[in-house]
Design a protein around this motif. Structure first.
Motif, short mmCIF file in Angstrom:
data_model
loop_
_atom_site.label_atom_id
_atom_site.label_comp_id
_atom_site.label_asym_id
_atom_site.label_seq_id
_atom_site.Cartn_x
_atom_site.Cartn_y
_atom_site.Cartn_z
N CYS A 399 0.83 -1.22 0.00
CA CYS A 399 0.00 0.00 0.00
C CYS A 399 0.85 1.25 0.00
CB CYS A 399 -0.93 -0.02 1.23
SG CYS A 399 -2.25 -1.23 1.13
N LEU A 400 1.95 1.18 0.74
CA LEU A 400 2.83 2.35 0.77
C LEU A 400 3.47 2.59 -0.60
CD1 LEU A 400 4.24 4.54 2.41
CD2 LEU A 400 6.01 2.86 3.01
N GLU A 401 3.90 1.53 -1.24
CA GLU A 401 4.49 1.71 -2.58
C GLU A 401 3.47 2.25 -3.57
OE1 GLU A 401 6.03 -2.07 -3.58
OE2 GLU A 401 7.76 -1.96 -2.20
N SER A 402 2.24 1.71 -3.51
CA SER A 402 1.19 2.19 -4.43
C SER A 402 0.84 3.64 -4.15
CB SER A 402 -0.04 1.30 -4.30
OG SER A 402 -1.09 1.81 -5.10
N SER A 403 0.70 3.98 -2.90
CA SER A 403 0.34 5.37 -2.55
C SER A 403 1.46 6.34 -2.92
CB SER A 403 0.04 5.46 -1.05
OG SER A 403 -1.08 4.66 -0.72
N GLU A 404 2.70 5.90 -2.71
CA GLU A 404 3.80 6.78 -3.11
C GLU A 404 3.82 6.98 -4.63
OE1 GLU A 404 7.25 4.94 -1.59
OE2 GLU A 404 7.05 5.81 0.44
N GLY A 405 3.51 5.92 -5.42
CA GLY A 405 3.43 6.09 -6.88
C GLY A 405 2.30 7.02 -7.29
N GLU A 406 1.14 6.84 -6.64
CA GLU A 406 0.02 7.74 -6.93
C GLU A 406 0.36 9.18 -6.56
OE1 GLU A 406 -3.27 6.17 -4.89
OE2 GLU A 406 -3.56 4.44 -6.22
N LEU A 407 1.01 9.35 -5.42
CA LEU A 407 1.39 10.70 -5.02
C LEU A 407 2.35 11.31 -6.02
CD1 LEU A 407 1.40 12.99 -2.95
CD2 LEU A 407 3.25 11.77 -1.73
N LEU A 408 3.29 10.50 -6.51
CA LEU A 408 4.24 11.03 -7.50
C LEU A 408 3.53 11.43 -8.80
CD1 LEU A 408 7.19 11.60 -8.22
CD2 LEU A 408 7.39 9.22 -8.98
N ARG A 409 2.58 10.56 -9.22
CA ARG A 409 1.83 10.91 -10.43
C ARG A 409 0.99 12.17 -10.23
NH1 ARG A 409 1.42 5.26 -10.63
NH2 ARG A 409 -0.61 5.28 -9.61
N LEU A 410 0.40 12.30 -9.05
CA LEU A 410 -0.39 13.50 -8.77
C LEU A 410 0.51 14.75 -8.78
CD1 LEU A 410 -2.83 12.31 -5.97
CD2 LEU A 410 -3.44 13.04 -8.28
N GLN A 411 1.68 14.64 -8.21
CA GLN A 411 2.59 15.79 -8.19
C GLN A 411 3.05 16.15 -9.61
OE1 GLN A 411 5.67 14.57 -5.48
NE2 GLN A 411 4.47 15.11 -3.63
N ARG A 412 3.34 15.11 -10.41
CA ARG A 412 3.73 15.38 -11.79
C ARG A 412 2.58 16.01 -12.58
NH1 ARG A 412 6.99 9.81 -13.37
NH2 ARG A 412 8.85 10.22 -12.06
N ALA A 413 1.37 15.50 -12.40
CA ALA A 413 0.21 16.07 -13.09
C ALA A 413 -0.03 17.51 -12.66
CB ALA A 413 -1.03 15.21 -12.80
N CYS A 414 0.14 17.75 -11.36
CA CYS A 414 -0.03 19.12 -10.88
C CYS A 414 1.03 20.04 -11.47
CB CYS A 414 0.02 19.13 -9.35
SG CYS A 414 -0.28 20.75 -8.63
N GLN A 415 2.26 19.53 -11.55
CA GLN A 415 3.32 20.34 -12.15
C GLN A 415 3.04 20.61 -13.63
OE1 GLN A 415 7.16 18.55 -11.79
NE2 GLN A 415 8.26 20.34 -12.65
N ARG A 416 2.58 19.55 -14.34
CA ARG A 416 2.27 19.73 -15.76
C ARG A 416 1.11 20.72 -15.94
NH1 ARG A 416 0.97 14.94 -16.71
NH2 ARG A 416 3.07 14.17 -17.12
N LEU A 417 0.11 20.60 -15.10
CA LEU A 417 -1.02 21.53 -15.19
C LEU A 417 -0.59 22.96 -14.90
CD1 LEU A 417 -3.86 19.45 -13.48
CD2 LEU A 417 -3.66 20.01 -15.90
N THR A 418 0.31 23.09 -13.94
CA THR A 418 0.81 24.43 -13.62
C THR A 418 1.59 25.03 -14.79
OG1 THR A 418 0.95 23.78 -11.29
CG2 THR A 418 2.15 25.75 -11.95
#
Length: 464
Positions: A399-418
């Motif tokens: 769960c920690l590995e999956s959540s960390e991957g999701e968090l990374l994707r969310l951060q990248r998406a937020c950066q791309r959107l910005t």
């Protein structure tokens, strides 16, 4: 025989014959011969018949005198009027009336009348030539005005082309590669460039035609004035009001051109060429006026379509920017929640793994505590505590590995959107600056107001 009124009359002879018959016959022959000579030399004509007061009156008086002589000849005896009996050497050919003493004055008056008539005809021709030259000059002035309008319109088109070039260059300064791809506004700018270039070529051709036509009008006016000056060489003694013939006689005289008349073939040719130049100039002015109004309408339509396209592009970019702002905020919020979840999973995974050192274990957490040892005394009695701890730790790790991957994707998406948000904002600012520049650089005063009004009327008529 006596003379009465300069005419001969036969006196009857006496009844007594003294001389011989031959002597009497000789006398009769002499009388008839003298009478014939008198009639031939017109010595018996009255003074009123031999001295007419004018040339036209002399012809009338000559007719009267001839009529009087014919009457007298009919009244005289047949023997005295007959000339057939005379020898051929004595018969003379009738001569013209004796010229009057005022012949030189009459000839001078006739010459003055001929010269005056010729001068009046020349004055008519000169007036017609100068009026034609005036019409040509007026047409040249109007064509020169249209040429000035063409030059102003070409200057406006050149400025519009420069604005189009600057607009295209300005849109290339959009920040990201995705924003520099060709869109509808770029196609509209390319269409405007093609339209303005075509209009410039057409108006340049019309300007060359107007300049050549102006040269033809100037040449025609110069020739007309030159011929008018040549006609005016015989008008020095004619007063300014000496011509009363009117335009109809001048027009009628132009139909019959003669090298020795007031209207020479060259003069007629110049008049015809000037009339042809006037017609061509009028047609050219109408064509230029139509081209100018059409060019103004097309230029305005292209400018308006490009501006509308850019405004639509700005509105679309602003809409995307707003959507990106909302999506970026939602993504950032989800990233924050995922970060809290990751922190919780890490804390739970660390608690499930236990302390790092065995000295930090509590007595209730040790597997060799007294209760477990007592329970293990019987065979087959194993507690599931260790297996559950191992399974729980593995699940938490996944769960920690999956959540960390999701968090990374969310951060990248937020950066791309910005980044896209910044690009859209910059692109909207660039397009807005282009529109503002286009509205500021287009000087409506470069086009005459009358042409703008004609273009507006044409657009209204096309809409109706």
């Amino acid at each position: 025989m006596t003379t009465e009124g300069m005419s001969l009359q036969v006196i009857p002879l006496g009844s007594v014959t003294v001389g011989p018959k031959s002597w009497r016959d000789s006398t009769f022959r002499s009388i008839r011969w003298a009478d014939h000579l008198v009639r031939q030399t017109r010595a018996a004509r009255p003074a009123t018949c031999s001295q007419p007061r004018s040339y036209s009156a002399s012809a009338g008086h000559a007719a009267k005198c001839s009529e009087m002589h014919s009457k007298e000849r009919n009244k005289m005896p047949r023997s005295l009027t007959a000339t057939s009996a005379l020898p051929k050497s004595f018969q003379r050919i009738p001569e013209a009336p004796f010229p009057p003493s005022s012949l030189r004055e009459q000839c001078a008056a006739a010459s003055v009348a001929v010269a005056g008539e010729y001068m009046r005809m020349v004055r008519d021709v000169e007036v017609h030539l100068r009026r034609q030259a005036g019409r040509v000059n007026q047409e040249a002035i109007m064509l020169e005005r249209e040429r000035g309008h063409l030059e102003k319109m070409l200057h406006s088109l050149q400025a519009s082309l420069e604005v189009n070039r600057r607009s295209s260059e300005g849109r290339t300064r959009r920040p990201a590669n995705s924003e520099t791809e060709k869109d509808g506004a770029d196609y509209l700018l390319a269409f405007e460039r093609r339209e303005l270039t075509q209009l410039k070529r057409d108006l340049e051709g019309a300007l060359r035609g107007a300049q050549s036509q102006l040269q033809a009008l100037v040449q025609s006016s110069r020739q007309l004035l030159q011929f008018a000056a040549e006609r005016a060489q015989v008008l020095e003694l004619l007063p300014p009001s000496g011509s009363n013939r009117g335009c109809g006689s001048a027009t009628q005289s132009f139909a019959n051109a003669d090298p020795f008349s007031p209207v020479t073939p060259e003069c007629k040719q110049v008049l015809q060429s000037s009339a042809s130049a006037l017609n061509q100039s009028r047609l050219l002015r109408a064509k230029v006026r139509e081209m100018l109004t059409g060019a103004i309408a097309r230029q305005r339509e292209c400018h308006r379509s490009v501006n509308d396209g850019l405004v639509k592009k700005i509105a679309e970019t602003v809409t995307l920017e707003q959507s990106l702002t909302l999506t970026t905020a939602a993504t950032r919020q989800a990233a924050f929640r995922k970060q809290r979840e990751v922190n919780c999973i890490r804390h739970s995974h660390g608690r499930a793994k236990g302390p790092e050192s065995s000295s930090d274990l509590l007595s209730r957490e040790k597997l060799n505590r007294p209760v477990v040892q007592v329970y293990h005394r019987h065979p087959g009695t194993n507690l599931p505590e260790a297996a559950r701890l191992i399974q729980g730790s593995a699940v938490l790790r996944r769960c920690l590995e999956s959540s960390e991957g999701e968090l990374l994707r969310l951060q990248r998406a937020c950066q791309r959107l910005t980044e896209q948000l910044h690009c859209k904002r910059a692109a909207a600012q660039v397009d807005a600056a282009v529109v503002r520049m286009r509205r500021q650089q287009v000087d409506k005063r470069a086009i005459p107001v009358i042409l703008q009004q004609w273009a507006q009327r044409r657009q209204l008529s096309c809409v109706q």
